[in-house]
Design a protein around this motif. Structure first.
Motif, PDB file in Angstrom:
ATOM      1  N   TYR A 121       1.774   3.731  -3.364  1.00 35.96           N
ATOM      2  CA  TYR A 121       1.200   4.998  -3.229  1.00 35.96           C
ATOM      3  C   TYR A 121       2.309   6.138  -3.133  1.00 35.96           C
ATOM      4  O   TYR A 121       1.745   7.472  -3.914  1.00 35.96           O
ATOM      5  N   TRP A 160       3.647   6.135  -6.742  1.00 40.89           N
ATOM      6  CA  TRP A 160       2.435   6.635  -7.489  1.00 40.89           C
ATOM      7  C   TRP A 160       2.527   8.219  -7.552  1.00 40.89           C
ATOM      8  O   TRP A 160       2.275   9.188  -8.412  1.00 40.89           O
ATOM      9  N   LYS A 161       2.295   8.724  -6.516  1.00 36.19           N
ATOM     10  CA  LYS A 161       2.030  10.130  -6.033  1.00 36.19           C
ATOM     11  C   LYS A 161       3.436  11.021  -6.364  1.00 36.19           C
ATOM     12  O   LYS A 161       3.351  12.204  -6.634  1.00 36.19           O
ATOM     13  N   TYR A 200       0.870  -1.141   0.004  1.00 34.73           N
ATOM     14  CA  TYR A 200       0.009  -0.140   0.007  1.00 34.73           C
ATOM     15  C   TYR A 200       1.081   1.176   0.001  1.00 34.73           C
ATOM     16  O   TYR A 200       0.784   2.084  -0.788  1.00 34.73           O
ATOM     17  N   LYS A 215       0.419   9.066   0.553  1.00 36.09           N
ATOM     18  CA  LYS A 215       0.148  10.499  -0.216  1.00 36.09           C
ATOM     19  C   LYS A 215       0.701  11.759   0.319  1.00 36.09           C
ATOM     20  O   LYS A 215       1.320  12.317  -0.269  1.00 36.09           O
ATOM     21  N   PRO A 222      -6.822   1.014  -6.226  1.00 35.07           N
ATOM     22  CA  PRO A 222      -6.274   2.083  -7.055  1.00 35.07           C
ATOM     23  C   PRO A 222      -6.433   1.786  -8.488  1.00 35.07           C
ATOM     24  O   PRO A 222      -6.420   0.640  -8.972  1.00 35.07           O
ATOM     25  N   VAL A 255      -2.548   4.268   3.237  1.00 38.11           N
ATOM     26  CA  VAL A 255      -2.682   4.935   1.999  1.00 38.11           C
ATOM     27  C   VAL A 255      -2.729   6.560   2.143  1.00 38.11           C
ATOM     28  O   VAL A 255      -1.706   7.298   1.533  1.00 38.11           O
TER      29      VAL A 255
END
Length: 469
Positions: free
Chosen positions: A19, A22-23, A15, A339, A400, A335
């Motif tokens: 994330y 990804w961010k 997780y 972020k 996601p 999550v």
């Protein structure tokens, strides 16, 4: 550092790791930093779906997110981080193939997650299975369905009872969900086996505390107990497992439950391979000590260049709702921490100040089999079909990427009209068994010992025979 571009190393692709990467791809400018994520598995597992995967309600591949597909500007290494020497800003990476090597970094993000926490109970390590990975969920489903196949050709008796008995250890959300989902699956399977009846199946849940699901109110947890009892499930509260040798689950009450499927969900612990192999600060429960801004350290001291999030970290819960003052290890926090971590790391790279993590628990939602669930948020409690819809709605949207969302939603839609997919693929764990059974092999060499005209044996000669076709 010889490279002018800062290197960011993310340890773990679950997780928080996924994330974060990804961010970071969203926040970082092109060429602002080089991001590498290390995990032996090339996908992130959406763990709230594991009970439904075990029950056959969700296709296994749809509940994972491929790292290489969705991380376009991140280097993905199929490996383990087996050592972190932050004093030198060097990590030891052990690939799944090849020799270990050192990796220099400017910032390290530790998001290695958690593993099942067990106790030295005789037989557990040899006979039980956890529920932290997609592979475990698939194995549980296949074992349950294989046991039905085996039991259907046996006469009533101890051997058949053992095959049709499932024991789940741990009454938290994960334990209750997989327990209820498997009970629902078993009830559906019975109609396909005329030799078996509902009464032949036995489900036992063992919980050491005096209640289940501490995340919800006592009243809600009692409703869940009554609902499980209506479906023929037995829950043993204030009871501990003292042994599981040869699949015989021994309880502290003296009862012995022979079972061929024992599932352990009684707690998790921070990934010990990463934590013990690092020189980062660790608190008493074995988690990396993390500040509210997600940098490793304490209120008084910051470990520059080190970050952590998710189950492997001890992050202060500023909302006041955490156990022991720290955020509980769940997907909600993992999550959201990831972020914010991506934003904070980007801010630090640009000389700005990071923000502190604050999140108030939104509530808890659990699936209890098809068309049944429970939802709790503050004093609001939903039960039954409405809660089941809320469960699927929440997790369907939390999955996601729209690519993965559509795969899950499409599977649910098909199951609504076509019913459960009851195909058992347990033999996939030994995929060569048919090939090996019928594959032609070379015949053994024939050794001849001819006798000469004086009666003495001549030296043996090997006669090579062509392999059969």
């Amino acid at each position: 550092m010889t490279n002018t571009v800062p290197k960011i190393l993310i340890v773990g692709g679950g997780y928080a790791g996924f994330y974060t990467a990804w961010k970071l791809e969203k926040h970082l400018r092109k060429g602002e930093a080089e991001v590498t994520i290390v995990d032996p598995l090339p996908y992130m597992t959406y763990q709230p779906f594991l009970p439904e995967v075990a029950a056959g309600s969700i296709e296994a591949r749809h509940s994972v997110v491929a790292l290489r597909r969705h991380l376009k500007r991140t280097n993905v290494l199929a490996a383990k981080v087996t050592g972190i020497e932050h004093a030198r800003k060097v990590a030891t990476i052990t690939p799944i193939e090849g020799d270990p090597f050192e990796f220099e970094y400017e910032h390290i993000v530790v998001t290695a997650g958690a593993v099942s926490r067990t106790f030295p109970i005789p037989g557990i390590a040899d006979n039980a299975i956890g529920l932290k990975t997609i592979e475990e969920a698939v194995a549980i489903r296949d074992r349950l369905m294989s046991n039905f196949d085996k039991a259907s050709v046996l006469p009533p008796g101890p051997a058949r009872d053992r095959l049709l008995t499932t024991v789940v250890i741990g009454g938290g959300f994960a334990g209750i969900e997989v327990f209820a989902e498997l009970r629902s699956l078993a009830s559906a399977l019975v109609s396909s086996y005329p030799q078996l009846s509902f009464e032949d199946t036995h489900f036992h849940l063992v919980e050491a505390m005096g209640r289940i699901m501490p995340e919800v109110s006592l009243k809600t947890s009692e409703w869940v107990l009554k609902d499980l009892a209506k479906r023929g499930a037995s829950v043993h509260l204030d009871t501990q497992v003292t042994g599981a040798v040869d699949g015989n689950v021994e309880l502290s009450t003296g009862e012995i439950i022979p079972s061929d499927l024992i599932i352990w969900t009684a707690g998790v612990m921070a990934n010990p391979t990463v934590v013990r192999g690092s020189d980062l600060l660790v608190e008493e429960r074995g988690r990396i000590l993390t500040r509210a801004d997600l940098r490793v350290g304490t209120d008084e001291e910051v470990v520059q260049g080190a970050w952590a999030a998710g189950d492997v970290s001890a992050v202060p819960d500023l909302s006041g709702g955490g156990v022991g003052g720290y955020c509980v290890p769940n997907a909600q926090h993992a999550v959201r921490q990831a972020k914010l971590l991506a934003k904070n790391l980007t801010a630090v790279l640009r000389g700005e100040l990071p923000r502190e993590y604050y999140h108030k628990n939104l509530g808890a939602v659990a699936g209890l089999g098809l068309y049944n669930g429970v939802f709790q948020s503050g004093n609001l409690a939903l039960k039954g079909f409405v809660a089941w819809v809320a469960h699927r709605g929440y997790h369907g949207m939390a999955m996601p990427s729209w690519e993965r969302k559509w795969r899950v939603l499409w599977g649910w839609w098909n199951n609504l009209w076509l019913g459960r997919d009851l195909v058992n693929l347990s033999t996939v764990q030994n995929p060569r068994y048919v090939f090996e059974e019928f594959a032609a092999r070379p015949r053994p060499q024939v050794v001849a010992n001819p006798v000469d005209d004086k009666g003495a044996k001549k030296p043996a000669k090997s006669v090579k025979v062509a392999a059969s076709r």
